[in-house]
Design an enzyme around this catalytic site. Structure first.
Site, PDB file in Angstrom:
ATOM      1  N   THR A  37       3.481   6.994  -3.085  1.00 12.11           N
ATOM      2  CA  THR A  37       2.692   7.759  -3.129  1.00 12.11           C
ATOM      3  C   THR A  37       1.249   8.430  -3.261  1.00 12.11           C
ATOM      4  OG1 THR A  37       2.841   8.491  -5.289  1.00 12.11           O
ATOM      5  CG2 THR A  37       4.027   9.475  -4.859  1.00 12.11           C
ATOM      6  N   ASP A  38       0.579   6.553  -2.686  1.00  9.23           N
ATOM      7  CA  ASP A  38      -1.367   6.839  -3.352  1.00  9.23           C
ATOM      8  C   ASP A  38      -1.662   7.020  -1.975  1.00  9.23           C
ATOM      9  OD1 ASP A  38      -1.644   4.068  -5.579  1.00  9.23           O
ATOM     10  OD2 ASP A  38      -1.075   6.140  -5.782  1.00  9.23           O
ATOM     11  N   THR A  42       6.440   3.509  -6.203  1.00  6.12           N
ATOM     12  CA  THR A  42       6.849   3.245  -7.300  1.00  6.12           C
ATOM     13  C   THR A  42       8.077   4.056  -7.280  1.00  6.12           C
ATOM     14  OG1 THR A  42       4.449   4.140  -8.720  1.00  6.12           O
ATOM     15  CG2 THR A  42       6.596   5.542  -9.715  1.00  6.12           C
ATOM     16  N   SER A 102       1.884   1.487  -2.314  1.00  4.77           N
ATOM     17  CA  SER A 102       1.307   1.606  -1.072  1.00  4.77           C
ATOM     18  C   SER A 102      -0.553   1.521  -1.339  1.00  4.77           C
ATOM     19  CB  SER A 102       1.334   3.104  -0.574  1.00  4.77           C
ATOM     20  OG  SER A 102       1.153   4.339  -1.851  1.00  4.77           O
TER      21      SER A 102
HETATM   22  N1  ASP Z   1       0.898   3.386  -7.133  1.00  5.75           N
HETATM   23  C1  ASP Z   1       1.655   3.378  -6.180  1.00  5.75           C
HETATM   24  C2  ASP Z   1       2.360   3.915  -5.308  1.00  5.75           C
HETATM   25  O1  ASP Z   1       1.482   4.536  -4.227  1.00  5.75           O
HETATM   26  C3  ASP Z   1       2.081   5.231  -7.088  1.00  5.75           C
HETATM   27  C4  ASP Z   1       3.869   5.958  -6.644  1.00  5.75           C
HETATM   28  O2  ASP Z   1       4.516   5.638  -5.667  1.00  5.75           O
HETATM   29  O3  ASP Z   1       3.627   7.135  -6.902  1.00  5.75           O
HETATM   30  O4  ASP Z   1       2.657   2.815  -4.254  1.00  5.75           O
END
Ligand code: ASP
Length: 353
Positions: free
Chosen positions: A115-116, A38, A82
């Site tokens: 973050t995932d 993200t 991710s």
């Molecule tokens: N879907 C995103 C990821 O994991 C969520 C994030 O980065 O906050 O790449």
């Protein structure tokens, strides 16, 4: 004249807020390895949803004050959400980070990542980075198109953490929203809120605020593996009410070299699942038991068929406080070592509760 003096005093005070060296001193060299997430996404106008759209170099441009804290170099490993990460990409990331840290001039590395799956990606590097220099995983919960993206401040704090002497010995951390989490216990606990990463009862390692790094705790453990050329297949599996164990048998038939079985409670499964686990053990397939419960880990508390004490007795390794997806990566790395034994595996999963 008075405003000139006030501005000069304010600028000089910056040296006490940002850990920037005095004139003439060289700024520390920090590498930023970008992988996507993200933090590097923007809204696609056609769909209104976030997609990868920002390069590693663009990320740095969004944080002009970085230049006051460190000399920054950027390496773009990939640019993916991710949810698309794989153990192989983390393996390649570990090789790259070890290569960068081997340069005596390099102070540390910041990894920008979605973050995932950041928690397990950071854990993989905690197990494979062979340098004591700081490695800080950072990301964002709000993308670059949103009203208040959290990426720029998170990147600034990550670089400040790398430059701070306070972070020496913390190993690999996950640092978002000012909080510093150990890769061992960090979990993503909120699907949309910027305060998503916590380490529960283990607490934060520290806090980055106003350019300063506060230290609360030390890194809980250190366990290292050389980065293997290839990672074996290990299947993580979460049991469910009425589970007959057939999917575990299928994973074994399909060639799994190890299993991580996520039980309920303190690490318990039903008798049908216990039977399937026993069959896997008889085929010399190592089985680690974890739990779906957020905190508290797995202990040999229950002795009926399928209880944690029973599973340990038939040869399973109880996973302690390491969660399922981290346990999978740990078992992959352990199995990839030529001197693997179940006893060694057991020593990796301490019962630290
Ligand atoms: N879907 C995103 C990821 O994991 C969520 C994030 O980065 O906050 O790449």
């Amino acid at each position: 004249m008075r405003s000139y003096v006030l501005v000069t005093i304010f600028l000089l005070s910056l040296w006490f807020i940002l850990p920037v060296p005095l004139p003439g001193e060289e700024l520390p060299l920090v590498w930023i390895v970008s992988t996507g997430g993200t933090i590097a996404e923007r809204i696609n106008p056609a769909t209104g949803a976030a997609v990868p759209a920002v390069t590693g170099a663009d990320l740095i441009k969004a944080v002009p004050d970085l230049a006051k804290a460190a000399r920054i170099k950027v390496f773009a490993l990939c640019n993916i959400d991710s949810s698309h990460m794989t153990p192989e990409i983390w393996r390649k990331l570990a090789v790259k980070v070890n290569e960068l840290l081997a340069d005596p001039e390099v102070k540390g590395v910041v990894v920008t990542h979605g973050t995932d799956t950041m928690a397990e990606g950071a854990f993989f590097l905690e197990l494979t980075v062979d340098s004591p220099k700081p490695v800080v995983f950072v990301g964002a919960m709000r993308n670059a198109s949103e009203l208040s993206p959290d990426g720029p401040a998170n990147i600034m704090n990550a670089v400040l953490q790398v430059c701070s002497e306070k972070s020496a010995g913390w190993g690999v951390t996950v640092t978002l929203n000012s909080y510093v989490n150990s890769a061992w216990y960090v979990k993503k606990t909120e699907s949309t809120n910027p305060q998503t990463f916590t380490s529960g009862p283990h607490g934060y390692l520290g806090y980055v605020i106003m350019g300063k790094v506060e230290q609360f705790n030390d890194q809980p453990r250190s366990l290292k593996f050389p980065v293997p050329d290839k990672l074996p297949t290990v299947i993580p599996y979460s049991v469910f009410a009425g589970d007959d164990g057939s999917l575990i048998r299928k994973a074994v038939a399909d060639g799994a070299k190890g299993l991580v079985i996520e039980g309920v409670g303190a690490g318990n499964v039903n008798p049908e699942v216990a039977a399937a686990i026993k069959e896997a053990l008889e085929k010399k397939i190592p089985v680690v038991i974890t739990t779906r419960v957020e905190w508290g880990g797995v202990v040999p508390a229950y002795g009926d068929v399928g209880g944690g004490e029973y599973l340990e007795k038939i040869g399973c390794v109880l996973g302690g406080e390491i969660d399922t997806h981290k346990a999978r990566l740990l078992l992959m790395l352990a199995l990839a070592q030529p001197d693997f034994t179940n006893e060694k595996l057991k020593s990796y999963f301490q019962y630290d509760i």
